[in-house]
Design a protein around this motif. Structure first.
Motif, short mmCIF file in Angstrom:
data_model
loop_
_atom_site.label_atom_id
_atom_site.label_comp_id
_atom_site.label_asym_id
_atom_site.label_seq_id
_atom_site.Cartn_x
_atom_site.Cartn_y
_atom_site.Cartn_z
N VAL A 1 0.85 -1.20 0.00
CA VAL A 1 0.00 0.00 0.00
C VAL A 1 0.87 1.24 0.00
CG1 VAL A 1 -1.66 1.33 1.34
CG2 VAL A 1 -1.97 -1.14 1.07
N ALA A 2 1.90 1.25 0.85
CA ALA A 2 2.79 2.42 0.93
C ALA A 2 3.53 2.63 -0.39
CB ALA A 2 3.78 2.23 2.07
N ARG B 1 2.53 1.67 -3.42
CA ARG B 1 1.59 2.11 -4.45
C ARG B 1 1.25 3.59 -4.29
NH1 ARG B 1 -2.82 -2.45 -6.09
NH2 ARG B 1 -3.27 -0.81 -7.60
N LEU B 2 1.12 4.04 -3.05
CA LEU B 2 0.86 5.46 -2.81
C LEU B 2 2.06 6.30 -3.25
CD1 LEU B 2 -0.90 5.39 0.68
CD2 LEU B 2 -1.93 5.96 -1.53
N LYS B 3 3.25 5.80 -2.97
CA LYS B 3 4.45 6.53 -3.39
C LYS B 3 4.53 6.59 -4.92
CE LYS B 3 8.22 5.68 -1.10
NZ LYS B 3 9.51 5.04 -0.66
N LEU C 1 2.01 6.56 -6.99
CA LEU C 1 0.98 7.51 -7.44
C LEU C 1 1.48 8.94 -7.30
CD1 LEU C 1 -1.89 8.24 -8.34
CD2 LEU C 1 -2.60 8.05 -5.94
N LEU C 2 2.12 9.25 -6.19
CA LEU C 2 2.63 10.61 -5.98
C LEU C 2 3.72 10.96 -6.99
CD1 LEU C 2 2.84 10.72 -2.06
CD2 LEU C 2 1.15 11.82 -3.54
N TYR D 1 -12.80 5.79 -6.87
CA TYR D 1 -12.38 6.55 -5.69
C TYR D 1 -13.15 7.85 -5.55
CZ TYR D 1 -8.58 3.39 -4.61
OH TYR D 1 -7.86 2.27 -4.24
#
Length: 200
Positions: free
Chosen positions: A62-63, A65-67, A69-70, A163
């Motif tokens: 999760v971390a 994938r968020l990174k 995306l950013l 989302y």
């Protein structure tokens, strides 16, 4: 009368110093600690891994994938926005134009889809060493796991819509596979480049 301050005796003289108060320790491990435990568990055989391995692996995924995306937003979407601001004459004009907002996201989705169709990785996914493949992908399979341009392009819009209506935040927690809604609908999945058997 002079006040006498008691001195601490050394252990060699048969006395012990008073115990120092313990510092409060957080019950929740820091992200770096979780990542360290995950890397240590990766070196073990699947049978030897602790029971918390899957939970730790999911948190790391999760971390990452968020990174990713950013990174994609910063490297792809932000330049598109600034170019649009310059063409329209400012951010206020951009916010008032629904067509401009749709075109910007369409351009972002198209560029990401081109990266996915070529290598399975956007700049963000490449940075965190993740890859988008077909859901039928197996590490030793001879079939092509590549996701085509149009499927990757539609996946971006399904992602944004899921989302936007908040259902995208709920599906990973209630599905057995813990997959996001846009990956389930488009039959895709994200895998770890270094450990293809681990996916989310």
């Amino acid at each position: 009368m002079r006040k006498i301050t008691p001195k601490l005796l050394s252990p060699a003289l048969g006395a012990t110093n008073p115990p120092m108060p313990n510092k409060p320790v957080s019950s929740k491990p820091r992200f770096r600690t979780i990542k360290k435990l995950y890397k240590q568990s990766q070196a073990l055989n699947p049978e030897q891994r602790p029971s918390t391995y899957n939970t730790i692996a999911r948190e790391i995924f999760v971390a990452r994938r968020l990174k990713a995306l950013l990174v994609d937003i910063f490297m792809i979407y932000t330049p598109i926005l600034y170019c649009t601001y310059w063409i329209l004459g400012g951010a206020q004009e951009f916010r008032q134009s629904q067509l401009a907002i749709a075109l910007c996201f369409g351009a972002y989705a198209g560029i990401c889809a081109l990266f996915i169709a070529k290598s399975g990785q956007t700049p963000g996914l490449r940075y965190v060493r993740l890859k988008l493949v077909d859901q039928s992908f197996l590490p030793k399979s001879t079939t092509n796991p590549q996701v085509g341009f149009w499927r990757a392009f539609v996946r971006m819009f399904v992602w944004a819509f899921s989302y936007a209506i908040a259902i995208g935040f709920i599906v990973p927690f209630i599905s057995k596979s813990h997959q996001c809604l846009h990956d389930s609908l488009m039959h895709t999945k994200i895998i770890d480049v270094d450990e293809p058997t681990q996916n989310t």
